[in-house]
Design a protein around this motif. Structure first.
Motif, PDB file in Angstrom:
ATOM      1  N   UNK A  14       0.816  -1.215   0.000  1.00  0.00           N
ATOM      2  CA  UNK A  14       0.000   0.000   0.000  1.00  0.00           C
ATOM      3  C   UNK A  14       0.855   1.274   0.000  1.00  0.00           C
ATOM      4  N   UNK A  15       0.179   2.406  -0.138  1.00  0.00           N
ATOM      5  CA  UNK A  15       0.836   3.698  -0.126  1.00  0.00           C
ATOM      6  C   UNK A  15       0.999   4.267   1.277  1.00  0.00           C
ATOM      7  N   UNK A  16       1.664   5.408   1.364  1.00  0.00           N
ATOM      8  CA  UNK A  16       1.955   6.038   2.651  1.00  0.00           C
ATOM      9  C   UNK A  16       0.656   6.373   3.382  1.00  0.00           C
ATOM     10  N   UNK A  17       0.640   6.104   4.666  1.00  0.00           N
ATOM     11  CA  UNK A  17      -0.451   6.302   5.632  1.00  0.00           C
ATOM     12  C   UNK A  17      -1.593   5.311   5.477  1.00  0.00           C
ATOM     13  N   UNK A  18      -1.559   4.452   4.481  1.00  0.00           N
ATOM     14  CA  UNK A  18      -2.614   3.444   4.316  1.00  0.00           C
ATOM     15  C   UNK A  18      -2.226   2.160   5.054  1.00  0.00           C
ATOM     16  N   UNK A  19      -2.934   1.095   4.792  1.00  0.00           N
ATOM     17  CA  UNK A  19      -2.628  -0.213   5.363  1.00  0.00           C
ATOM     18  C   UNK A  19      -3.102  -1.264   4.369  1.00  0.00           C
ATOM     19  N   UNK A  20      -2.946  -2.517   4.732  1.00  0.00           N
ATOM     20  CA  UNK A  20      -3.424  -3.600   3.862  1.00  0.00           C
ATOM     21  C   UNK A  20      -4.914  -3.466   3.562  1.00  0.00           C
ATOM     22  N   UNK A  21      -5.655  -2.751   4.439  1.00  0.00           N
ATOM     23  CA  UNK A  21      -7.101  -2.628   4.271  1.00  0.00           C
ATOM     24  C   UNK A  21      -7.483  -1.859   3.009  1.00  0.00           C
ATOM     25  N   UNK A  22      -6.580  -1.037   2.473  1.00  0.00           N
ATOM     26  CA  UNK A  22      -6.914  -0.269   1.274  1.00  0.00           C
ATOM     27  C   UNK A  22      -7.124  -1.171   0.063  1.00  0.00           C
ATOM     28  N   UNK A  37      -1.481 -11.847  -1.006  1.00  0.00           N
ATOM     29  CA  UNK A  37      -0.979 -11.414   0.291  1.00  0.00           C
ATOM     30  C   UNK A  37      -0.993  -9.884   0.291  1.00  0.00           C
ATOM     31  N   UNK A  38      -1.458  -9.285   1.367  1.00  0.00           N
ATOM     32  CA  UNK A  38      -1.427  -7.826   1.482  1.00  0.00           C
ATOM     33  C   UNK A  38      -0.685  -7.467   2.762  1.00  0.00           C
ATOM     34  N   UNK A  39       0.423  -6.757   2.604  1.00  0.00           N
ATOM     35  CA  UNK A  39       1.325  -6.438   3.713  1.00  0.00           C
ATOM     36  C   UNK A  39       1.069  -5.024   4.217  1.00  0.00           C
ATOM     37  N   UNK A  40       1.077  -4.853   5.538  1.00  0.00           N
ATOM     38  CA  UNK A  40       1.038  -3.512   6.127  1.00  0.00           C
ATOM     39  C   UNK A  40       2.453  -3.108   6.501  1.00  0.00           C
ATOM     40  N   UNK A  41       2.877  -1.964   5.999  1.00  0.00           N
ATOM     41  CA  UNK A  41       4.274  -1.543   6.115  1.00  0.00           C
ATOM     42  C   UNK A  41       4.653  -1.121   7.533  1.00  0.00           C
ATOM     43  N   UNK A  42       5.933  -1.167   7.767  1.00  0.00           N
ATOM     44  CA  UNK A  42       6.540  -0.700   9.006  1.00  0.00           C
ATOM     45  C   UNK A  42       6.076   0.721   9.317  1.00  0.00           C
ATOM     46  N   UNK A  43       5.678   0.963  10.577  1.00  0.00           N
ATOM     47  CA  UNK A  43       5.288   2.302  10.993  1.00  0.00           C
ATOM     48  C   UNK A  43       3.885   2.700  10.604  1.00  0.00           C
ATOM     49  N   UNK A  44       3.138   1.779  10.003  1.00  0.00           N
ATOM     50  CA  UNK A  44       1.758   2.040   9.609  1.00  0.00           C
ATOM     51  C   UNK A  44       0.815   1.245  10.517  1.00  0.00           C
ATOM     52  N   UNK A  45      -0.430   1.701  10.630  1.00  0.00           N
ATOM     53  CA  UNK A  45      -1.361   1.096  11.583  1.00  0.00           C
ATOM     54  C   UNK A  45      -1.620  -0.363  11.244  1.00  0.00           C
ATOM     55  N   UNK A 177       4.874   6.810  11.049  1.00  0.00           N
ATOM     56  CA  UNK A 177       6.001   7.128  10.165  1.00  0.00           C
ATOM     57  C   UNK A 177       5.662   8.211   9.147  1.00  0.00           C
ATOM     58  N   UNK A 178       4.465   8.783   9.192  1.00  0.00           N
ATOM     59  CA  UNK A 178       4.013   9.636   8.091  1.00  0.00           C
ATOM     60  C   UNK A 178       4.900  10.850   7.859  1.00  0.00           C
TER      61      UNK A 178
END
Length: 264
Positions: A14-22, A37-45, A177-178
């Protein structure tokens, strides 16, 4: 990490400030054709916690560790915005069979204003979201409010549901991390020769990274990439037209399947 379906492995970033939910609108369309597979990045909710001073390489390290944990050597990678940059950096490390980058970040000249204009817009979204989050449960019931709230990221923001908008607002506010990422002075280094097939799929009406501004830079950075414009969609194309984005990904994965590569 979200995981669904069977077949060729496809990992979504996903993009900055988003999560796998997008990616939620897209997963049901992809999962009949591949293992998603949908990954939520480091520093994101919902992702791993991050300390101060986080940079792009930290996100790529985290994403690569996730691939290792899932025992995915060279899956197909799909990324939007910052996620597209992560996917391309993983490809640079030899961790991708193919990449579909949807309006990837990092394709800018830090000496010029294109990056600043994009990040200033996103910082404006942060300020507006922080000021109005209290009102969203009621206000987001109105399509005109959802369209306004999503105006920088989607052509038809009214298509986003009230709950999806609230979830995205909470993802944004919960992203620790935003500001490190929005204030970055990093840019993508040239990726040539391309380590795997790369598709640059740019949103026609992208207001964050306009195709006429950032597209030429991306094509110069990755000259071997295939270029495609996704019509009538904004920076988060999976929200505007999930069917179009799903078809783009499925066709790309099928054209560069692991089975075909093994046969070749």
């Amino acid at each position: 990490m979200l995981r669904e379906g069977n077949g060729e492995p496809v990992v979504l970033f996903h993009g900055v400030t988003c999560s796998e939910r997008v990616w939620s609108p897209l997963v049901p369309l992809l999962s009949p054709h591949c293992e998603v597979f949908a990954h939520t990045s480091l520093g994101h909710r919902g992702g791993k916690a991050a300390g101060p001073g986080i940079g792009i390489s930290d996100l790529v390290d985290d994403a690569e560790a996730a691939l290792d944990q899932l025992k995915l050597d060279r899956p197909h990678l799909v990324g939007n915005s910052l996620g597209g940059w992560i996917a391309l950096e993983l490809a640079r490390r030899g961790r991708a069979s193919s990449v579909c980058a949807l309006s990837p970040a990092g394709c800018w000249d830090v000496a010029k204003s294109g990056q600043r204009q994009a990040t200033d817009k996103l910082k404006g979204v942060v300020r507006l979201t922080r000021a109005t989050r209290w009102a969203l449960p009621l206000a987001s019931r109105l399509g005109i409010i959802r369209k306004f709230a999503m105006r920088e990221n989607a052509v038809n923001g009214a298509r986003v549901s009230s709950q999806e908008l609230i979830s995205m607002a909470d993802d944004l506010l919960g992203c620790t991390a935003k500001y490190d990422l929005l204030n970055t002075t990093e840019a993508m280094a040239p990726l040539t020769p391309a380590p795997c097939p790369v598709l640059l799929a740019w949103a026609e009406f992208d207001r964050i990274f306009p195709p006429e501004v950032n597209g030429p830079i991306a094509r110069e950075l990755i000259p071997e990439a295939e270029w495609r414009v996704l019509p009538k969609v904004g920076h988060l194309p999976m929200l505007d037209d999930p069917e179009l984005v799903a078809k783009t990904i499925i066709d790309w994965v099928n054209a560069h399947s692991l089975t075909q590569q093994a046969a070749g």
